[in-house]
Design an enzyme around this catalytic site. Structure first.
Site, PDB file in Angstrom:
ATOM      1  N   ASN A  11       0.776  -1.210   0.082  1.00  0.00           N
ATOM      2  CA  ASN A  11       0.171  -0.163   0.110  1.00  0.00           C
ATOM      3  C   ASN A  11       0.965   1.307  -0.023  1.00  0.00           C
ATOM      4  OD1 ASN A  11      -1.903   1.868   0.533  1.00  0.00           O
ATOM      5  ND2 ASN A  11      -2.293   1.448   2.463  1.00  0.00           N
ATOM      6  N   LYS A  13       0.059   4.232  -0.501  1.00  0.00           N
ATOM      7  CA  LYS A  13      -0.625   5.642  -0.045  1.00  0.00           C
ATOM      8  C   LYS A  13      -0.352   6.622  -0.812  1.00  0.00           C
ATOM      9  CE  LYS A  13       0.176   3.516   4.817  1.00  0.00           C
ATOM     10  NZ  LYS A  13      -0.129   3.760   6.241  1.00  0.00           N
ATOM     11  N   HIS A  97      -9.480   1.110   4.659  1.00  0.00           N
ATOM     12  CA  HIS A  97      -8.292   1.344   5.370  1.00  0.00           C
ATOM     13  C   HIS A  97      -8.387   2.236   6.500  1.00  0.00           C
ATOM     14  CE1 HIS A  97      -4.194   2.691   6.156  1.00  0.00           C
ATOM     15  NE2 HIS A  97      -3.704   1.430   5.507  1.00  0.00           N
ATOM     16  N   GLU A  99      -7.120   4.631   7.525  1.00  0.00           N
ATOM     17  CA  GLU A  99      -7.062   6.179   7.374  1.00  0.00           C
ATOM     18  C   GLU A  99      -8.097   6.700   6.478  1.00  0.00           C
ATOM     19  OE1 GLU A  99      -3.191   5.572   5.395  1.00  0.00           O
ATOM     20  OE2 GLU A  99      -2.168   4.983   7.293  1.00  0.00           O
ATOM     21  N   GLU A 169      -5.588  -5.116  10.499  1.00  0.00           N
ATOM     22  CA  GLU A 169      -4.757  -3.879  10.593  1.00  0.00           C
ATOM     23  C   GLU A 169      -5.006  -3.110  11.822  1.00  0.00           C
ATOM     24  OE1 GLU A 169      -2.587  -2.799   6.821  1.00  0.00           O
ATOM     25  OE2 GLU A 169      -4.172  -1.380   6.921  1.00  0.00           O
ATOM     26  N   GLY A 175       2.008   2.279  10.672  1.00  0.00           N
ATOM     27  CA  GLY A 175       2.886   3.356  10.528  1.00  0.00           C
ATOM     28  C   GLY A 175       3.503   3.829  11.874  1.00  0.00           C
ATOM     29  N   SER A 215       2.875  -2.220  10.367  1.00  0.00           N
ATOM     30  CA  SER A 215       4.749  -2.156  10.853  1.00  0.00           C
ATOM     31  C   SER A 215       5.135  -3.567  10.358  1.00  0.00           C
ATOM     32  CB  SER A 215       4.717  -1.825  12.125  1.00  0.00           C
ATOM     33  OG  SER A 215       4.513  -0.568  12.033  1.00  0.00           O
TER      34      SER A 215
END
Ligand code: PEP
Length: 253
Positions: A11, A13, A97, A99, A169, A175, A215
């Site tokens: 991904n 991003k 996701h 985010e 996730e 991150g 991560s």
């Protein structure tokens, strides 16, 4: 026990220009070997998809969108439809996701519409779920994951669910450099598979690939992939460098 083909998905991003994306895939193509037990997926920004469409052919790499709208077309400024993603070579698309949920207010209902729209055009969704740190600390991980699964998969039948990839996730691991331990991840993956089995049946639940994301790095991928219900990885930061992503693709379980 079903044998599930592992899936390692990048991904990217909002990173990489078209030139950078093309350079990455050229370099990856030079180094990557042919695998019959694992699949490699790259989700670049929308702007790079068309440029990568031909470049990934014959290299065992599939393309994914990072998001989509649920309508086929219309007055939705700034949005991209599943049909358009298919047109530029996507066989997968990430949906839900954290985010997107956090910064763009996506909820389970939106995600449900996106999953249905993707399945309709034959794109396999990578459906993301996962709890926040405070939810884990309050002992609510399983409740959160169950609610996200129930909401996202509402009115989808077993045949549709069988086409999906689920990505667990934990938000606190994305991150942040904090990875869930293989045991923590396995516990939730097993729960997800059990819940999928209740929503569909045992055979379908055994077919669905459940990726871990948060991560993932060259140093921890092998131990994560050694767990029985971890079928792959959704990788953000460590997928941006060719050698690091390649090492993750070459995991040994
Ligand atoms: C992600 O963006 O899905 C992700 C898991 O990011 P990272 O690997 O950087 O934690």
């Amino acid at each position: 026990m079903a044998t599930r083909t592992a899936c390692i998905a990048a991904n990217w991003k909002m990173y990489k220009t078209v030139g950078e994306a093309v350079e990455f895939v050229r370099k990856l193509r030079e180094k990557i070997e042919t695998f019959d037990d694992r699949e490699v997926v790259i989700a670049p920004p929308f702007t790079s998809l068309y440029a990568l469409k031909d470049l990934v052919k014959g290299a065992g790499i599939s393309l994914a969108g990072q998001n989509c709208h649920w309508e086929e077309k219309g007055a939705f400024t700034g949005e991209i439809s599943p049909v358009m993603l298919k047109d530029v070579g996507c066989s997968y698309t990430i949906v839900g996701h954290s985010e997107r949920r956090q910064y763009f207010g996506e909820n389970d209902e939106d995600i449900n519409k996106k999953l249905k729209a993707l399945i309709k055009v034959g794109i396999k969704p990578i459906f993301c779920i996962g709890e926040k740190l405070e939810e884990r600390e309050a002992g609510k991980t399983f409740d959160v994951v169950k609610t996200q699964l129930d909401g996202g998969l509402k009115d989808l039948d077993s045949v549709d669910i069988a086409k999906m990839v689920v990505a667990y996730e934990p938000v606190w691991a994305i991150g942040t450099g904090k990875t869930a331990s293989p045991e923590q991840a396995q516990e939730v993956h097993a729960f997800i598979r059990e819940h999928l089995s209740m929503l569909t049946n045992k055979n379908v639940a055994n077919e669905v690939r459940i990726l871990y994301g948060g991560s993932v790095k060259p140093s921890n991928v092998d131990s994560l992939m050694s767990e029985p219900d971890i079928d792959g990885a959704l990788v953000g930061g460590a997928s941006l460098e060719v050698d690091s992503f390649l090492r993750i693709i070459r995991f040994e379980a």
